[in-house]
Design an enzyme around this catalytic site. Structure first.
Site, PDB file in Angstrom:
ATOM      1  N   ARG A 171      40.994  87.857  71.296  1.00 17.56           N
ATOM      2  CA  ARG A 171      42.407  88.210  71.050  1.00 17.56           C
ATOM      3  C   ARG A 171      43.129  87.125  70.256  1.00 17.56           C
ATOM      4  NH1 ARG A 171      44.688  87.075  77.218  1.00 17.56           N
ATOM      5  NH2 ARG A 171      43.766  85.020  77.323  1.00 17.56           N
ATOM      6  N   LYS A 188      41.504  65.739  75.216  1.00 15.16           N
ATOM      7  CA  LYS A 188      40.741  64.481  75.057  1.00 15.16           C
ATOM      8  C   LYS A 188      41.205  63.707  73.829  1.00 15.16           C
ATOM      9  CE  LYS A 188      39.484  65.718  78.507  1.00 15.16           C
ATOM     10  NZ  LYS A 188      39.741  66.982  79.204  1.00 15.16           N
ATOM     11  N   GLY A 315      51.073  69.214  90.844  1.00 20.75           N
ATOM     12  CA  GLY A 315      49.620  69.410  90.972  1.00 20.75           C
ATOM     13  C   GLY A 315      48.867  68.155  90.573  1.00 20.75           C
ATOM     14  N   ILE A 318      42.708  67.535  88.330  1.00 17.98           N
ATOM     15  CA  ILE A 318      42.208  66.865  87.126  1.00 17.98           C
ATOM     16  C   ILE A 318      43.136  67.102  85.929  1.00 17.98           C
ATOM     17  CG2 ILE A 318      40.342  66.835  85.422  1.00 17.98           C
ATOM     18  CD1 ILE A 318      38.350  67.232  87.662  1.00 17.98           C
ATOM     19  N   ALA A 404      50.680  72.306  86.916  1.00 16.64           N
ATOM     20  CA  ALA A 404      49.214  72.261  86.784  1.00 16.64           C
ATOM     21  C   ALA A 404      48.629  72.501  88.179  1.00 16.64           C
ATOM     22  CB  ALA A 404      48.784  70.912  86.220  1.00 16.64           C
ATOM     23  N   ASP A 447      34.548  80.882  83.357  1.00 20.33           N
ATOM     24  CA  ASP A 447      35.601  80.770  84.373  1.00 20.33           C
ATOM     25  C   ASP A 447      35.756  82.059  85.171  1.00 20.33           C
ATOM     26  OD1 ASP A 447      36.062  78.264  83.378  1.00 20.33           O
ATOM     27  OD2 ASP A 447      38.135  78.607  82.763  1.00 20.33           O
ATOM     28  N   HIS A 579      20.833  46.157  78.403  1.00 18.96           N
ATOM     29  CA  HIS A 579      21.814  45.194  78.910  1.00 18.96           C
ATOM     30  C   HIS A 579      22.614  44.634  77.743  1.00 18.96           C
ATOM     31  CE1 HIS A 579      23.528  41.980  81.327  1.00 18.96           C
ATOM     32  NE2 HIS A 579      23.229  41.145  80.332  1.00 18.96           N
TER      33      HIS A 579
HETATM   34  C1  FAD Z   1      44.129  71.350  79.670  1.00 19.11           C
HETATM   35  C2  FAD Z   1      42.698  71.691  80.010  1.00 19.11           C
HETATM   36  C3  FAD Z   1      41.729  70.725  79.914  1.00 19.11           C
HETATM   37  C4  FAD Z   1      40.413  71.043  80.213  1.00 19.11           C
HETATM   38  N1  FAD Z   1      39.471  70.067  80.100  1.00 19.11           N
HETATM   39  C5  FAD Z   1      38.190  70.348  80.369  1.00 19.11           C
HETATM   40  C6  FAD Z   1      37.195  69.360  80.210  1.00 19.11           C
HETATM   41  O1  FAD Z   1      37.468  68.235  79.822  1.00 19.11           O
HETATM   42  N2  FAD Z   1      35.916  69.699  80.478  1.00 19.11           N
HETATM   43  C7  FAD Z   1      35.582  70.955  80.899  1.00 19.11           C
HETATM   44  O2  FAD Z   1      34.403  71.207  81.127  1.00 19.11           O
HETATM   45  N3  FAD Z   1      36.505  71.905  81.068  1.00 19.11           N
HETATM   46  C8  FAD Z   1      37.803  71.637  80.803  1.00 19.11           C
HETATM   47  N4  FAD Z   1      38.731  72.617  80.933  1.00 19.11           N
HETATM   48  C9  FAD Z   1      38.301  73.940  81.390  1.00 19.11           C
HETATM   49  C10 FAD Z   1      37.642  74.716  80.237  1.00 19.11           C
HETATM   50  O3  FAD Z   1      38.549  74.822  79.184  1.00 19.11           O
HETATM   51  C11 FAD Z   1      37.210  76.075  80.718  1.00 19.11           C
HETATM   52  O4  FAD Z   1      36.363  75.940  81.835  1.00 19.11           O
HETATM   53  C12 FAD Z   1      36.449  76.827  79.640  1.00 19.11           C
HETATM   54  O5  FAD Z   1      37.246  76.994  78.504  1.00 19.11           O
HETATM   55  C13 FAD Z   1      36.022  78.179  80.164  1.00 19.11           C
HETATM   56  O6  FAD Z   1      35.346  78.870  79.170  1.00 19.11           O
HETATM   57  P1  FAD Z   1      35.274  80.454  79.186  1.00 19.11           P
HETATM   58  O7  FAD Z   1      34.482  80.839  77.993  1.00 19.11           O
HETATM   59  O8  FAD Z   1      34.873  80.948  80.504  1.00 19.11           O
HETATM   60  O9  FAD Z   1      36.779  80.952  79.012  1.00 19.11           O
HETATM   61  P2  FAD Z   1      37.962  80.565  78.045  1.00 19.11           P
HETATM   62  O10 FAD Z   1      37.766  79.290  77.370  1.00 19.11           O
HETATM   63  O11 FAD Z   1      39.185  80.790  78.856  1.00 19.11           O
HETATM   64  O12 FAD Z   1      37.867  81.683  76.924  1.00 19.11           O
HETATM   65  C14 FAD Z   1      38.157  83.013  77.198  1.00 19.11           C
HETATM   66  C15 FAD Z   1      38.483  83.665  75.870  1.00 19.11           C
HETATM   67  O13 FAD Z   1      38.588  85.054  76.099  1.00 19.11           O
HETATM   68  C16 FAD Z   1      39.693  85.549  75.378  1.00 19.11           C
HETATM   69  N5  FAD Z   1      40.150  86.753  76.058  1.00 19.11           N
HETATM   70  C17 FAD Z   1      40.576  86.861  77.335  1.00 19.11           C
HETATM   71  N6  FAD Z   1      40.887  88.133  77.601  1.00 19.11           N
HETATM   72  C18 FAD Z   1      40.652  88.834  76.472  1.00 19.11           C
HETATM   73  C19 FAD Z   1      40.774  90.195  76.127  1.00 19.11           C
HETATM   74  N7  FAD Z   1      41.195  91.105  77.002  1.00 19.11           N
HETATM   75  N8  FAD Z   1      40.445  90.565  74.882  1.00 19.11           N
HETATM   76  C20 FAD Z   1      40.006  89.658  73.957  1.00 19.11           C
HETATM   77  N9  FAD Z   1      39.874  88.361  74.243  1.00 19.11           N
HETATM   78  C21 FAD Z   1      40.176  87.951  75.487  1.00 19.11           C
HETATM   79  C22 FAD Z   1      40.699  84.416  75.441  1.00 19.11           C
HETATM   80  O14 FAD Z   1      41.660  84.543  74.401  1.00 19.11           O
HETATM   81  C23 FAD Z   1      39.798  83.203  75.291  1.00 19.11           C
HETATM   82  O15 FAD Z   1      39.623  82.856  73.944  1.00 19.11           O
HETATM   83  C24 FAD Z   1      40.071  72.342  80.621  1.00 19.11           C
HETATM   84  C25 FAD Z   1      41.052  73.330  80.719  1.00 19.11           C
HETATM   85  C26 FAD Z   1      42.353  73.010  80.410  1.00 19.11           C
HETATM   86  C27 FAD Z   1      43.394  74.086  80.513  1.00 19.11           C
END
Ligand code: FAD
Length: 606
Positions: A171, A188, A315, A318, A404, A447, A579
Site C-alpha cells: 500500500r 539507527k 513506554g 526498546i 511507544a 510481525d 585482541h
Molecule cells: C521505530 C522502530 C524501530 C524498530 N527497530 C527495529 C530494529 O532495530 N530491529 C528489528 O529487528 N526490528 C525493529 N523494529 C521492528 C521491525 O520494523 C518489524 O519487526 C518489521 O518491520 C516487521 O516486518 P514485517 O514484514 O512483518 O512487517 P512490516 O515491516 O510492518 O511491513 C508490512 C508491510 O505491509 C504493508 N501492508 C499492510 N497491510 C497492507 C494491506 N492491506 N495492503 C497492502 N499492503 C499492506 C505495510 O504498508 C508494510 O509495508 C522497529 C520498529 C519500529 C517501529
C-alpha cells in the site's frame, strides 16, 4: 447419497510415504481441496487435499500409515456423484522443481470400494485450482505476497529465486515496510547521529574539545531520508531484477484465492494460487489520547519535531528508549514513564541497570510503576496525568509526547476471514512451523504471526514460507531470536534469560566478564558493560547470553551461533578471539565458567 473413497494421487517416484498427520476426523464435512493428511518424504512434506466434498464416514489410514498412488485415504458420504480425479497437481518430491511447485498433491475420489485409476503423473507441478465460484479477477499470480516489509520482500525475492511467478502487493509508495521506512533503519541513522554528539562531548574531558553541536534538523532529516531512499530504491531494483511484479494499493481478501487491491479509488482483483501474508503491525494508540500534532508515535518521532523541549516518552520498551536516546542527544529534556517496575520489560534486570544508571543522570525523570491515565492538549502544552503505584496522581505539562506502548498486528485489517484464515482477537495469525496458516495454500510471516516483532525474525520466517510454497521441505525452527536495544549503552540478549530460567525452574550456571577489565572497552572510554553467559550445568552448553555495552548488538551474534550449533564453554573459550576486541569478552565469560580465565582473578571453580 453415495459413498466414495478418496485415494492418494500419483506421487511421482515415491511409494510407501508415511503419513505424519491426519487432518480430518469422522463426521467432518469437507469441501473439495480440504487437506486430508500430511505426507513426509525425505525431500518434502505435502498435504493431500480431497478431490470430493462430503461427510467423512471412515478414516482408511492413520498417522504412521504408508501410502502410495491409489491408497484409499478416507471414505465420504457425498450428495453429489464422486468427482473424477483431477489432473494431478502433484509436487514430485524427488526432483523439487521450484518453478511451479506448491507441495500439495490433489487426492482423487473414487466410488467405494474399488479404487479408481490414479491420475496421470503431472509433467510439471501445479498449484491447487481455485474453486469455481471464486470472484472474477483481473490478474493472476502464482504466488501473491501481501505486504512488502522485511517479511514480504524477502518472501517474494526468495520465491522468485526459486522460480515462482510472484506478485508483491504494497500500500505504501516504497518497498521495505516499517523496518526500512519508519523503523529499524531511520532510527539507527538518528541513533548514530546521537552517538556522534555524545562522543564529541565526552572527549572534552579527555583533551579534545569541540564546540557545542549546531543541529541543522533539515539536513539531519534529509540525511536520514537519504539512507532510507538508498535502501528502498535498492529493493525496487532487486524486485525488477527478479521480475517480481509490484502492485500498489491496499489489499483485502475477497475469497480464499482472490484478493482486491484498491489504490486512488480504483480497485482490481488478483487471483492467486498461493499467498504469503506479511502485512506487519502498527503502533498501538492509547484510546484516550486527543488528536494533536504534539502527540506522536515512533513514525512522528523519526520526523524530528522542531523544538522537542520537555519530551515525554510513554513506554519504557526498546523503541521508546531508543527514541529517548535520540531526543536526549538533540537537547530535549526527556522523561520516561513506564507501567511496569522495570525499563525494557522482559530483559534481565542486570542488563538494564547500566542503561538505567546512565539515563537517570541525564533525563528529567524516569517513572516506573506509573500509568498515564489522561492526556489533554492545551495551547501551552500537552497535559499528562499519571497515576503511581498506590494511586497517587500527578499532572505535568510537556511540549511533546511520544507514545511507544507497543505494536499491534494488522491481521484484522485484511478481511482474512473471507479467505477462511483465522485471526485471533489481537490480530495475530497462527501458523505451523512451515509458516502455513489454517488454510493450506495461505502462509503468514513476520510481525503478523507473533512475538518477537523483529525484522530478522520476519526475514527468516519469510524464507521458510517461500521455500515451502516452492515445494521445499523447510521449517522455521530457530533455537534463538536475538533481541537488541540500540540504546546507549546497547543491550542485547539471545536464548535463555535468567528471568525466564527462574520462572521456569530451568537449571543454569552463569558466568560473566565485566568490561572494566576489557582493554578494548577502556580504550573507547566505556567501562560500564558486561557480558554474561548461561550454561547447562551438566553439558556446559550455552543456553543463553546477554551483553550490555557498546556494540552489544553486533556481539550477540556469537552467542546466538553458539546456541544454534550447540557449542559449549570450551568451544567458545578455546576459539582464538582477536585482541583487543569487545568480542573477547564473550570468550572471557566462557573462560570464567571453565576456570581458565587469567584476565581477572576469580576463585577457582572447577
Ligand atoms: C521505530 C522502530 C524501530 C524498530 N527497530 C527495529 C530494529 O532495530 N530491529 C528489528 O529487528 N526490528 C525493529 N523494529 C521492528 C521491525 O520494523 C518489524 O519487526 C518489521 O518491520 C516487521 O516486518 P514485517 O514484514 O512483518 O512487517 P512490516 O515491516 O510492518 O511491513 C508490512 C508491510 O505491509 C504493508 N501492508 C499492510 N497491510 C497492507 C494491506 N492491506 N495492503 C497492502 N499492503 C499492506 C505495510 O504498508 C508494510 O509495508 C522497529 C520498529 C519500529 C517501529
Amino acid at each position: 447419497m453415495s459413498r466414495v473413497d478418496v485415494v492418494c494421487p500419483d506421487l511421482g517416484d515415491f511409494k510407501d510415504i508415511p503419513i505424519i498427520d491426519v487432518l480430518v476426523k469422522v463426521g467432518d464435512s469437507i469441501e473439495i481441496d480440504t487437506p486430508l493428511v500430511t505426507l513426509e518424504t525425505d525431500k518434502a512434506t505435502m498435504d493431500v487435499p480431497s478431490s470430493a466434498a462430503g461427510t467423512i464416514v471412515e478414516l482408511l489410514v492413520g498417522k504412521g500409515s504408508r501410502v502410495s498412488k491409489g491408497t484409499s485415504l478416507v471414505r465420504l458420504e457425498s450428495a453429489a456423484a464422486a468427482t473424477p480425479p483431477a489432473p494431478a497437481p502433484v509436487q514430485t518430491p524427488a526432483q523439487p522443481q521450484p518453478a511451479a511447485a506448491p507441495a500439495k498433491p490433489a487426492a482423487a475420489a473414487v466410488p467405494a470400494p474399488a479404487p479408481a485409476p490414479a491420475p496421470a503423473p503431472a509433467a510439471k507441478p501445479a498449484a491447487p485450482a481455485p474453486a469455481v465460484d471464486e470472484p472474477a479477477a483481473t490478474r493472476t499470480a502464482q504466488l501473491l505476497v501481501l505486504g512488502a516489509g522485511p517479511g514480504g520482500y524477502t518472501a517474494a525475492f526468495r520465491a522468485a529465486d526459486l522460480g515462482l511467478k510472484v506478485t508483491l502487493v504494497e500500500r505504501w509508495s516504497t518497498l521495505g515496510g516499517v523496518c526500512l521506512n519508519v523503523g529499524c533503519i531511520p532510527s539507527k541513522a538518528l541513533l548514530h547521529a546521537a552517538r556522534v554528539i555524545e562522543e564529541a562531548h565526552e572527549m572534552s574531558t579527555r583533551g579534545i574539545v569541540f564546540g557545542a553541536p549546531q543541529v541543522d534538523l533539515v539536513k539531519l532529516r534529509e540525511w536520514r531520508s537519504s539512507v532510507v531512499r538508498k535502501l528502498t530504491g535498492g529493493l525496487a531494483a532487486l524486485a525488477k531484477q527478479r521480475k517480481v511484479e509490484v502492485v500498489r494499493g491496499e489489499a483485502k481478501f475477497l475469497s480464499p484465492h482472490v484478493i482486491e487491491v484498491t489504490a486512488g479509488g480504483k480497485s482490481e482483483t488478483i487471483r492467486f494460487e498461493q499467498c504469503i501474508i506479511a502485512a506487519g503491525s502498527e503502533s498501538v494508540r492509547l484510546p484516550f489520547l486527543p488528536q494533536d500534532p504534539r502527540i506522536i508515535d515512533s513514525t512522528g518521532a523519526l520526523e524530528l519535531p522542531d523544538n522537542p523541549g520537555e519530551f515525554l516518552v510513554i513506554g519504557g520498551g526498546i523503541i521508546g528508549l531508543e527514541m529517548a536516546c535520540v531526543f536526549d542527544a538533540l537537547g530535549a529534556r526527556v522523561s520516561v514513564v513506564e507501567l511496569t517496575p522495570q525499563l525494557m520489560p522482559g530483559c534481565d534486570p542486570d542488563l538494564v541497570r547500566p542503561l538505567e544508571k546512565r539515563i537517570k543522570s541525564r533525563y528529567a525523570e524516569i517513572l516506573l510503576n506509573t500509568r498515564v491515565v489522561a492526556v489533554t492538549a492545551a495551547a501551552e502544552g500537552v497535559q499528562v496525568t499519571m497515576e503511581a503505584q498506590g494511586g497517587a496522581r500527578s499532572a505535568k505539562r510537556y511540549d511533546h509526547v511520544l507514545v511507544a506502548v507497543g505494536r499491534s498486528p494488522n491481521g484484522g485489517r485484511i478481511a482474512a476471514d473471507r479467505a477462511g484464515v483465522q485471526v485471533d482477537k489481537s490480530g495475530f495469525i497462527a501458523t505451523d512451523k512451515q509458516m502455513r496458516t489454517n488454510v493450506p495454500h495461505i502462509f503468514a510471516v513476520g510481525d503478523i504471526v507473533g512475538q518477537p516483532m523483529l525484522a530478522h525474525k520476519a526475514t527468516h520466517e519469510a524464507k521458510v514460507a517461500a521455500e515451502v510454497t516452492a515445494g521445499q521441505k523447510s521449517y522455521f525452527d530457530a533455537r534463538v531470536i536475538p533481541s537488541v536495544a540500540y540504546t546507549d549503552p546497547e543491550i542485547a540478549w539471545a536464548g535463555l534469560t535468567e528471568t525466564a530460567a527462574k520462572a521456569q525452574n530451568i537449571e543454569y550456571e552463569k558466568s560473566s566478564f565485566p568490561w572494566m577489565a576489557s582493554g578494548r572497552s577502556l580504550s573507547i572510554a566505556r567501562d560500564e558493560g558486561f557480558t554474561k553467559l548461561l550454561f547447562d550445568p551438566k553439558t556446559h552448553r550455552v543456553l543463553g547470553g546477554g551483553i550490555v555495552g557498546t556494540s552489544a548488538g553486533e556481539l550477540i551474534s556469537e552467542v546466538a551461533l553458539a546456541i544454534e550449533t550447540g557449542a559449549d564453554a570450551a568451544d567458545i573459550g578455546l576459539t582464538v578471539h582477536p585482541h583487543p576486541t569487545l568480542s573477547e569478552t564473550v570468550a572471557m565469560a566462557a573462560e570464567a565458567f571453565e576456570g581458565t580465565l587469567t584476565d581477572l582473578y576469580l576463585p577457582k571453580k572447577r
